[in-house]
Design a protein around this motif. Structure first.
Motif, PDB file in Angstrom:
ATOM      1  N   ALA A   1      51.155  36.177  48.687  1.00 19.85           N
ATOM      2  CA  ALA A   1      51.265  37.563  47.667  1.00 19.85           C
ATOM      3  C   ALA A   1      52.582  37.747  47.251  1.00 19.85           C
ATOM      4  N   LYS A   2      52.431  38.394  45.899  1.00 17.40           N
ATOM      5  CA  LYS A   2      53.346  38.366  44.996  1.00 17.40           C
ATOM      6  C   LYS A   2      53.912  39.852  45.224  1.00 17.40           C
ATOM      7  N   ILE A   3      55.109  40.428  45.708  1.00 20.07           N
ATOM      8  CA  ILE A   3      55.566  41.766  45.837  1.00 20.07           C
ATOM      9  C   ILE A   3      56.082  42.275  44.240  1.00 20.07           C
ATOM     10  N   LEU A   4      55.338  43.431  43.984  1.00 15.41           N
ATOM     11  CA  LEU A   4      55.741  44.236  42.681  1.00 15.41           C
ATOM     12  C   LEU A   4      56.942  45.144  42.852  1.00 15.41           C
ATOM     13  N   PRO A   5      57.743  44.904  41.838  1.00 18.66           N
ATOM     14  CA  PRO A   5      58.958  45.812  41.874  1.00 18.66           C
ATOM     15  C   PRO A   5      58.435  47.354  41.717  1.00 18.66           C
ATOM     16  N   GLY A   6      59.198  48.296  42.136  1.00 28.30           N
ATOM     17  CA  GLY A   6      58.872  49.522  41.638  1.00 28.30           C
ATOM     18  C   GLY A   6      59.326  50.399  43.119  1.00 28.30           C
ATOM     19  N   LEU A   7      59.245  51.817  42.996  1.00 27.85           N
ATOM     20  CA  LEU A   7      59.665  52.599  43.846  1.00 27.85           C
ATOM     21  C   LEU A   7      58.578  52.186  45.209  1.00 27.85           C
ATOM     22  N   ILE A   8      57.466  51.999  45.180  1.00 29.65           N
ATOM     23  CA  ILE A   8      56.864  51.665  46.625  1.00 29.65           C
ATOM     24  C   ILE A   8      56.239  50.095  46.081  1.00 29.65           C
ATOM     25  N   PRO A   9      57.007  49.213  46.745  1.00 32.57           N
ATOM     26  CA  PRO A   9      56.413  47.731  46.369  1.00 32.57           C
ATOM     27  C   PRO A   9      55.199  47.301  47.069  1.00 32.57           C
ATOM     28  N   TYR A  10      53.778  47.565  46.249  1.00 32.28           N
ATOM     29  CA  TYR A  10      52.637  46.923  46.248  1.00 32.28           C
ATOM     30  C   TYR A  10      52.966  45.660  46.069  1.00 32.28           C
ATOM     31  N   PHE A  11      51.864  44.924  46.787  1.00 36.00           N
ATOM     32  CA  PHE A  11      51.817  43.327  46.739  1.00 36.00           C
ATOM     33  C   PHE A  11      50.515  43.121  46.033  1.00 36.00           C
ATOM     34  N   GLY A  12      50.638  41.919  45.328  1.00 31.59           N
ATOM     35  CA  GLY A  12      49.057  41.594  44.458  1.00 31.59           C
ATOM     36  C   GLY A  12      48.502  40.459  45.196  1.00 31.59           C
ATOM     37  N   VAL A  13      47.273  40.720  45.416  1.00 35.79           N
ATOM     38  CA  VAL A  13      46.406  39.511  46.359  1.00 35.79           C
ATOM     39  C   VAL A  13      45.585  38.965  45.367  1.00 35.79           C
ATOM     40  N   ASN A  14      45.580  37.578  45.193  1.00 35.14           N
ATOM     41  CA  ASN A  14      44.752  36.808  44.239  1.00 35.14           C
ATOM     42  C   ASN A  14      43.294  36.548  45.223  1.00 35.14           C
ATOM     43  N   VAL A  15      42.358  36.912  44.621  1.00 36.82           N
ATOM     44  CA  VAL A  15      40.867  36.787  45.450  1.00 36.82           C
ATOM     45  C   VAL A  15      40.130  36.092  44.155  1.00 36.82           C
ATOM     46  N   LYS A  16      39.214  35.374  44.782  1.00 31.82           N
ATOM     47  CA  LYS A  16      37.893  34.883  43.922  1.00 31.82           C
ATOM     48  C   LYS A  16      36.675  35.785  44.442  1.00 31.82           C
ATOM     49  N   ALA A  17      36.019  36.282  43.549  1.00 28.72           N
ATOM     50  CA  ALA A  17      34.891  37.316  43.948  1.00 28.72           C
ATOM     51  C   ALA A  17      33.626  36.772  43.027  1.00 28.72           C
ATOM     52  N   LYS A  18      32.389  37.040  43.836  1.00 28.43           N
ATOM     53  CA  LYS A  18      31.200  36.766  43.463  1.00 28.43           C
ATOM     54  C   LYS A  18      30.481  38.431  43.123  1.00 28.43           C
ATOM     55  N   LEU A  19      30.239  38.760  42.061  1.00 21.71           N
ATOM     56  CA  LEU A  19      29.723  39.976  41.949  1.00 21.71           C
ATOM     57  C   LEU A  19      28.366  40.039  41.403  1.00 21.71           C
ATOM     58  N   LEU A  20      27.546  40.817  41.925  1.00 24.07           N
ATOM     59  CA  LEU A  20      26.137  40.955  41.401  1.00 24.07           C
ATOM     60  C   LEU A  20      26.246  42.117  40.386  1.00 24.07           C
ATOM     61  N   VAL A  21      25.982  42.034  39.055  1.00 20.30           N
ATOM     62  CA  VAL A  21      26.268  42.869  38.067  1.00 20.30           C
ATOM     63  C   VAL A  21      24.750  43.213  37.474  1.00 20.30           C
ATOM     64  N   PHE A  22      24.690  44.349  37.351  1.00 26.91           N
ATOM     65  CA  PHE A  22      23.269  44.951  36.401  1.00 26.91           C
ATOM     66  C   PHE A  22      23.794  45.428  35.137  1.00 26.91           C
ATOM     67  N   SER A  23      23.135  44.649  34.201  1.00 27.28           N
ATOM     68  CA  SER A  23      23.523  45.139  32.773  1.00 27.28           C
ATOM     69  C   SER A  23      22.331  45.215  32.090  1.00 27.28           C
ATOM     70  N   PRO A  24      21.559  46.391  31.921  1.00 29.53           N
ATOM     71  CA  PRO A  24      20.328  46.592  31.321  1.00 29.53           C
ATOM     72  C   PRO A  24      20.810  46.683  29.938  1.00 29.53           C
ATOM     73  N   ARG A  25      19.909  46.205  28.838  1.00 33.24           N
ATOM     74  CA  ARG A  25      20.022  46.085  27.680  1.00 33.24           C
ATOM     75  C   ARG A  25      18.474  46.603  26.902  1.00 33.24           C
ATOM     76  N   PRO A  26      18.309  46.821  25.693  1.00 36.63           N
ATOM     77  CA  PRO A  26      17.336  47.200  24.826  1.00 36.63           C
ATOM     78  C   PRO A  26      16.564  45.895  24.842  1.00 36.63           C
ATOM     79  N   ASP A  27      15.092  46.029  25.015  1.00 43.16           N
ATOM     80  CA  ASP A  27      14.191  45.011  24.916  1.00 43.16           C
ATOM     81  C   ASP A  27      13.999  44.264  26.437  1.00 43.16           C
ATOM     82  N   MET A  28      14.823  44.685  27.357  1.00 45.88           N
ATOM     83  CA  MET A  28      14.684  43.804  28.713  1.00 45.88           C
ATOM     84  C   MET A  28      13.615  44.754  29.444  1.00 45.88           C
TER      85      MET A  28
END
Length: 232
Positions: free
Chosen positions: A58-85
Motif C-alpha cells: 500500500a502507498k502511504i499518502l503525505p499529510g497531517l494524517i497519513p492515510y494509505f491507498g490500497v489498490n483493489v480489483k472489484a466487480k460491481l453490479l450496476v443498475f443503469s436504467p435508460r429510456p426505452d428499456m
C-alpha cells in the motif's frame, strides 16, 4: 430485465492507519458506502460488489494524517436504467389514475393513466382497485403484482422512473410468461456470468432479497394467527 450489468474496475481505496490490521474490513466498508446511490463514474446505481487485492503493498499518502491507498480489483453490479428499456418491478400502490412500482426493492416508478394502454380498465374487485384487460380477462394488474414496463424517463437525483404500459409486451409478468412467449422474467439472463463464479450466486441471492424487501416489511406489521394443535 434490462439495465443490469457487471462492471470490472481497478480502484484505490484510502484506509485510515488505525485500520491497518483490518484492511479487508475497511475496504469492504468503503465499497459498501457506495451501495444504492447513483455513481457518476459508473453511470448507475451500485447494487453489489466483490473485490480482491491487486498486491499486498500500500502507498502511504503525505499529510497531517497519513492515510494509505490500497489498490483493489472489484466487480460491481450496476443498475443503469435508460429510456426505452424494459424493467420489472412490484406494484405497491394502485389507483384510478396511476400505478406505483418498486424496482429491485429500492427504486420507485410511476405509470400515469395516459401511459396505460386502453386495453386496461380500472375496476374494484373485493374492495381493492385493479386494472383488468378487456381483451384477456385473466390479465390483471393489482397491488403485489410483478409487472414489466417501458421506461419513459429517469430522475437520477431521486432515483425515480416514469414508466409506460403502452407496448403490448408490457403488463403482468405472470400472465405474459404464459401467453406472451418472451414474457418470462429476464432478470438473471441480462447479466453476463463467468462460469463457476461465486459472485454470480451472490447476485442471485441479492436479487431475491431485494424483491422480498416489501413482502417482509408487510409481514412484520401483520399479526400471525396461532395454529390449532390436535392431540394425537
Amino acid at each position: 430485465m434490462e439495465g443490469l450489468s457487471v462492471a470490472k474496475a481497478d480502484l484505490t481505496v484510502y484506509v485510515h492507519p488505525s485500520k491497518a490490521n483490518k484492511v479487508d474490513q475497511a475496504v469492504r466498508r468503503q465499497l459498501s458506502s457506495l451501495l444504492f446511490t447513483y455513481n457518476e463514474l459508473f453511470d448507475g446505481v451500485i447494487l453489489a460488489h466483490e473485490f480482491n487485492f491487486k498486491s499486498k503493498h500500500a502507498k502511504i499518502l503525505p499529510g497531517l494524517i497519513p492515510y494509505f491507498g490500497v489498490n483493489v480489483k472489484a466487480k460491481l453490479l450496476v443498475f443503469s436504467p435508460r429510456p426505452d428499456m424494459l424493467l420489472e418491478g412490484k406494484v405497491v400502490k394502485l389507483g384510478k389514475e396511476s400505478i406505483h412500482v418498486i424496482v429491485l426493492g429500492f427504486c420507485s416508478a410511476a405509470i400515469m393513466m395516459e401511459d396505460i394502454r386502453q386495453e386496461f380498465k380500472y375496476k374494484i374487485k373485493g374492495g381493492y382497485g385493479t386494472f383488468v384487460s378487456l381483451a384477456h380477462k385473466r390479465h390483471v394488474i393489482k397491488a403485489g403484482s410483478m409487472i414489466r414496463f417501458l421506461v419513459k424517463s429517469v430522475d437520477e437525483e431521486i432515483l425515480h422512473l416514469s414508466g409506460s404500459l403502452i407496448p403490448s409486451n408490457t403488463g403482468c409478468i405472470r400472465w405474459l410468461s404464459k401467453h406472451g412467449g418472451d414474457g418470462a422474467s429476464q432478470i438473471n439472463r441480462s447479466i453476463k456470468r463467468p462460469r463457476g463464479s461465486d459472485f454470480v450466486m451472490g447476485l442471485q441471492d441479492q436479487h431475491s432479497r431485494l424483491f422480498d424487501n416489501i413482502d417482509q416489511s408487510q409481514n412484520l406489521s401483520r399479526p400471525h394467527k396461532a395454529r390449532k394443535r390436535t392431540a394425537e
